[in-house]
Design a protein around this motif. Structure first.
Motif, PDB file in Angstrom:
ATOM      1  N   UNK A 145     -17.374  72.766  40.818  1.00 14.86           N
ATOM      2  CA  UNK A 145     -18.021  72.833  39.504  1.00 14.86           C
ATOM      3  C   UNK A 145     -17.714  74.164  38.820  1.00 14.86           C
ATOM      4  N   UNK A 146     -17.652  75.227  39.599  1.00 12.67           N
ATOM      5  CA  UNK A 146     -17.416  76.557  39.044  1.00 12.67           C
ATOM      6  C   UNK A 146     -15.961  76.759  38.616  1.00 12.67           C
ATOM      7  N   UNK A 147     -15.032  76.137  39.333  1.00  6.00           N
ATOM      8  CA  UNK A 147     -13.612  76.429  39.137  1.00  6.00           C
ATOM      9  C   UNK A 147     -12.847  75.362  38.358  1.00  6.00           C
ATOM     10  N   UNK A 148     -13.442  74.203  38.097  1.00  6.49           N
ATOM     11  CA  UNK A 148     -12.678  73.101  37.513  1.00  6.49           C
ATOM     12  C   UNK A 148     -12.209  73.384  36.089  1.00  6.49           C
ATOM     13  N   UNK A 149     -12.902  74.261  35.370  1.00  3.03           N
ATOM     14  CA  UNK A 149     -12.452  74.595  34.014  1.00  3.03           C
ATOM     15  C   UNK A 149     -11.195  75.454  34.069  1.00  3.03           C
ATOM     16  N   UNK A 150     -11.139  76.379  35.024  1.00  4.23           N
ATOM     17  CA  UNK A 150      -9.958  77.238  35.167  1.00  4.23           C
ATOM     18  C   UNK A 150      -8.774  76.448  35.712  1.00  4.23           C
ATOM     19  N   UNK A 151      -9.046  75.495  36.595  1.00  3.74           N
ATOM     20  CA  UNK A 151      -7.994  74.657  37.194  1.00  3.74           C
ATOM     21  C   UNK A 151      -8.304  73.195  36.881  1.00  3.74           C
ATOM     22  N   UNK A 152      -7.996  72.719  35.682  1.00  5.18           N
ATOM     23  CA  UNK A 152      -8.394  71.365  35.287  1.00  5.18           C
ATOM     24  C   UNK A 152      -7.738  70.249  36.106  1.00  5.18           C
ATOM     25  N   UNK A 153      -6.704  70.591  36.854  1.00  3.32           N
ATOM     26  CA  UNK A 153      -5.997  69.578  37.655  1.00  3.32           C
ATOM     27  C   UNK A 153      -6.662  69.326  39.012  1.00  3.32           C
ATOM     28  N   UNK A 154      -7.561  70.206  39.465  1.00  8.73           N
ATOM     29  CA  UNK A 154      -8.125  70.019  40.801  1.00  8.73           C
ATOM     30  C   UNK A 154      -9.086  68.833  40.810  1.00  8.73           C
ATOM     31  N   UNK A 155      -9.153  68.191  41.963  1.00  6.76           N
ATOM     32  CA  UNK A 155     -10.020  67.031  42.142  1.00  6.76           C
ATOM     33  C   UNK A 155     -10.889  67.231  43.381  1.00  6.76           C
ATOM     34  N   UNK A 156     -12.006  66.518  43.399  1.00  4.53           N
ATOM     35  CA  UNK A 156     -12.878  66.515  44.561  1.00  4.53           C
ATOM     36  C   UNK A 156     -12.488  65.318  45.423  1.00  4.53           C
ATOM     37  N   UNK A 157     -12.086  65.584  46.655  1.00  7.27           N
ATOM     38  CA  UNK A 157     -11.660  64.518  47.570  1.00  7.27           C
ATOM     39  C   UNK A 157     -12.795  64.211  48.551  1.00  7.27           C
ATOM     40  N   UNK A 158     -13.318  62.984  48.500  1.00  2.92           N
ATOM     41  CA  UNK A 158     -14.320  62.601  49.492  1.00  2.92           C
ATOM     42  C   UNK A 158     -13.622  62.140  50.765  1.00  2.92           C
ATOM     43  N   UNK A 159     -14.405  61.707  51.744  1.00  4.45           N
ATOM     44  CA  UNK A 159     -13.854  61.363  53.050  1.00  4.45           C
ATOM     45  C   UNK A 159     -12.826  60.237  52.943  1.00  4.45           C
ATOM     46  N   UNK A 173     -15.391  67.228  52.908  1.00  8.58           N
ATOM     47  CA  UNK A 173     -15.154  67.188  51.477  1.00  8.58           C
ATOM     48  C   UNK A 173     -14.089  68.225  51.167  1.00  8.58           C
ATOM     49  N   UNK A 174     -13.281  67.951  50.158  1.00  6.08           N
ATOM     50  CA  UNK A 174     -12.193  68.881  49.853  1.00  6.08           C
ATOM     51  C   UNK A 174     -11.989  69.020  48.348  1.00  6.08           C
ATOM     52  N   UNK A 175     -11.482  70.167  47.952  1.00  7.46           N
ATOM     53  CA  UNK A 175     -10.948  70.375  46.604  1.00  7.46           C
ATOM     54  C   UNK A 175      -9.439  70.402  46.746  1.00  7.46           C
ATOM     55  N   UNK A 176      -8.745  69.670  45.892  1.00  4.53           N
ATOM     56  CA  UNK A 176      -7.297  69.666  46.073  1.00  4.53           C
ATOM     57  C   UNK A 176      -6.519  69.092  44.916  1.00  4.53           C
ATOM     58  N   UNK A 177      -5.239  68.951  45.174  1.00  6.99           N
ATOM     59  CA  UNK A 177      -4.298  68.413  44.196  1.00  6.99           C
ATOM     60  C   UNK A 177      -3.250  67.615  44.962  1.00  6.99           C
ATOM     61  N   UNK A 178      -2.844  66.500  44.385  1.00  7.39           N
ATOM     62  CA  UNK A 178      -1.851  65.664  45.058  1.00  7.39           C
ATOM     63  C   UNK A 178      -0.433  66.108  44.721  1.00  7.39           C
ATOM     64  N   UNK A 179       0.515  65.583  45.451  1.00  7.58           N
ATOM     65  CA  UNK A 179       1.911  65.996  45.319  1.00  7.58           C
ATOM     66  C   UNK A 179       2.446  65.709  43.916  1.00  7.58           C
ATOM     67  N   UNK A 228     -18.234  73.534  48.857  1.00  7.02           N
ATOM     68  CA  UNK A 228     -17.083  72.932  48.171  1.00  7.02           C
ATOM     69  C   UNK A 228     -17.515  72.304  46.843  1.00  7.02           C
ATOM     70  N   UNK A 229     -18.633  71.577  46.852  1.00  9.13           N
ATOM     71  CA  UNK A 229     -19.132  70.961  45.610  1.00  9.13           C
ATOM     72  C   UNK A 229     -19.418  72.015  44.547  1.00  9.13           C
ATOM     73  N   UNK A 230     -20.109  73.068  44.947  1.00  7.82           N
ATOM     74  CA  UNK A 230     -20.457  74.122  43.992  1.00  7.82           C
ATOM     75  C   UNK A 230     -19.215  74.842  43.483  1.00  7.82           C
ATOM     76  N   UNK A 231     -18.271  75.052  44.368  1.00  8.05           N
ATOM     77  CA  UNK A 231     -17.038  75.745  43.964  1.00  8.05           C
ATOM     78  C   UNK A 231     -16.235  74.890  42.991  1.00  8.05           C
TER      79      UNK A 231
END
Length: 448
Positions: free
Chosen positions: A116-130, A155-161, A111-114
């Protein structure tokens, strides 16, 4: 009585409706027909109960590479732009919270590596810790007792409502596309209750015949009939290098809302089927729907009786090559166990107990009594076998072996790709017919 058209589209699911809309609104083709075997649009796989109602844009689907995600994102953006154009917010397009969840150290590193790789394409995504997960999806972060925080690393990659649109009722969207198409200054026809059983080419015209002996003629034909597309192609001796495995997906519903948004899990890269996930269900008061399961069944339509059983064997075209593909897949223990395990989800009395064990990866405190089998939910995804390469084809597949006719097979995420695929077909159709596309209008409304 013969009816003649410039373009005839077979199948009024989301893909057929999208093409009908684009041809009507963005080309100068005047005479267009959409023909459907049932009495309403989107009555099979585009029906709201048949899919997870998700806009698959590639941000939380871990089976997508970055390159594929870039392409999928374009398709998904077209869906959102169409929805905004129709003021469809909270009508057939919705914004929900969503995430892809990693459980355990290996998945969390992934999830961490993904991210870093995808955040430029999806600038709205966030890393959610526990702690963040516990705040926005508390049942995901709590242990089997539902009281203490779960011990394993999550750990999660996501977006809020309310940050992006995530959910579409593709059945309602199909109605919208057809309605908008019929508002254009064209000769547009929508014909229901006509099952197409035969297509042949006579000179430069395609003759299309229905089961009740009606005949339609068209300069160009597009078959958007799900698993039946390959069946009809085979009847014309086309696409014989392909075979179809209809994969049915079932779902389980909860008796109350357990998740605040969509929660996906990390995809096993060996499996060509979507990992289990939880979604707020538009058709069940936003209670959580878990699934889909995946099982190959000898039918082209899930809940329409046995009529499509012989049609399945025609689309399968079983031979030594198909047998070799089957054996190759079954030799892989991961795939073999997955296939047989999924059949257990259909057996009464034991299915819920087995299914709950898997879903506890998302909600550790889930109990058997919290869920029930969603009877009548789930559709069929036509997984196409490439007999030349002797492997499953992932994503959409088309057959256009002869000019003037296209057969489309669109497994998941075909609904998300409907407008993008329609655009591709529109270009082919207009080039063949020598007609034009209003690309400025199409680009300004759906692409830019």
């Amino acid at each position: 009585m013969k009816q003649e058209f410039d373009v005839l589209i077979i199948g009024a699911g989301i893909s057929g409706a999208a093409l009908f809309h684009q041809l009507s609104k963005y080309t100068n083709i005047k005479n267009i027909a959409l023909i459907e075997k049932y009495n309403a649009p989107a009555s099979l796989n585009s029906k709201s109960t048949s899919n997870s109602q998700t806009i698959h844009c590639g941000d939380i689907e871990t089976n997508y590479t970055l390159e594929k995600a870039k392409k999928v994102k374009v398709s998904a953006d077209m869906i959102i732009k169409y929805g905004l154009l129709q003021n469809a917010q909270n009508k057939f397009m919705f914004s929900h919270q969503k995430m892809v969840l990693g459980v355990g150290d290996i998945e969390c590193d992934f999830i961490k590596n993904r991210y870093e790789e995808f955040k430029e394409l999806y600038p709205y995504i966030k890393l959610f810790d526990k702690d963040k997960i516990k705040n926005i999806e508390p049942k995901v972060a709590l242990d089997s007792d539902g009281i203490n925080t779960r011990k394993e690393n999550i750990l999660a990659i996501g977006v809020e409502k309310n940050e992006i649109f995530t959910t579409v009722d593709f059945e309602k969207m199909s109605y919208s596309l057809i309605e908008q198409a019929q508002k254009q200054n064209k000769n547009t026809s929508v014909i229901y209750n006509q099952e197409i059983v035969h297509i042949e080419k006579k000179d430069d015209i395609f003759v299309v015949k229905s089961s009740d002996f009606k005949e339609y003629r068209a300069k160009f034909v597009v078959v958007n009939a799900g698993a039946h597309s390959l069946y009809l192609a085979h009847k014309m001796n086309l696409g014989l290098d392909k075979s179809c495995w209809p994969v049915a997906g079932s779902f389980y519903l909860t008796k109350k809302r357990l998740l605040n948004g969509k929660v996906y899990t990390v995809q096993n890269p060996k499996l060509p089927f979507a990992a289990l996930h939880g979604d707020p269900d538009l058709m069940a008061d936003m209670n959580t729907r878990f699934g889909p399961t995946a099982l190959v069944i000898p039918k082209l339509e899930r809940y329409k009786g046995l009529k499509s059983v012989p049609e399945f064997f025609e689309a399968l075209k079983f031979d030594k090559t198909v047998l070799r593909v089957c054996i190759k897949m079954l030799k892989d223990p991961t795939i073999r166990n997955y296939i047989f395990y999924n059949y257990l989800f259909e057996i009464p009395f034991i299915n819920k107990k087995i299914f709950v064990k898997d879903i506890r990866k998302i909600i550790p405190s889930l109990r058997v009594d919290d869920i029930y089998y969603a009877k009548g939910f789930g559709g069929i995804r036509p997984q196409v076998v490439d007999k030349t390469k002797e492997e499953l084809m992932l994503g959409e597949s088309s057959i256009n072996d002869i000019p003037g006719i296209i057969f489309n097979m669109t497994p998941s995420p075909g609904a998300t790709s409907c407008l993008y695929n329609a655009q591709k077909d529109t270009k082919i159709i207009c080039e063949y017919l020598g007609t034009s596309i209003n690309e400025d209008r199409l680009n300004s409304e759906l692409l830019n």
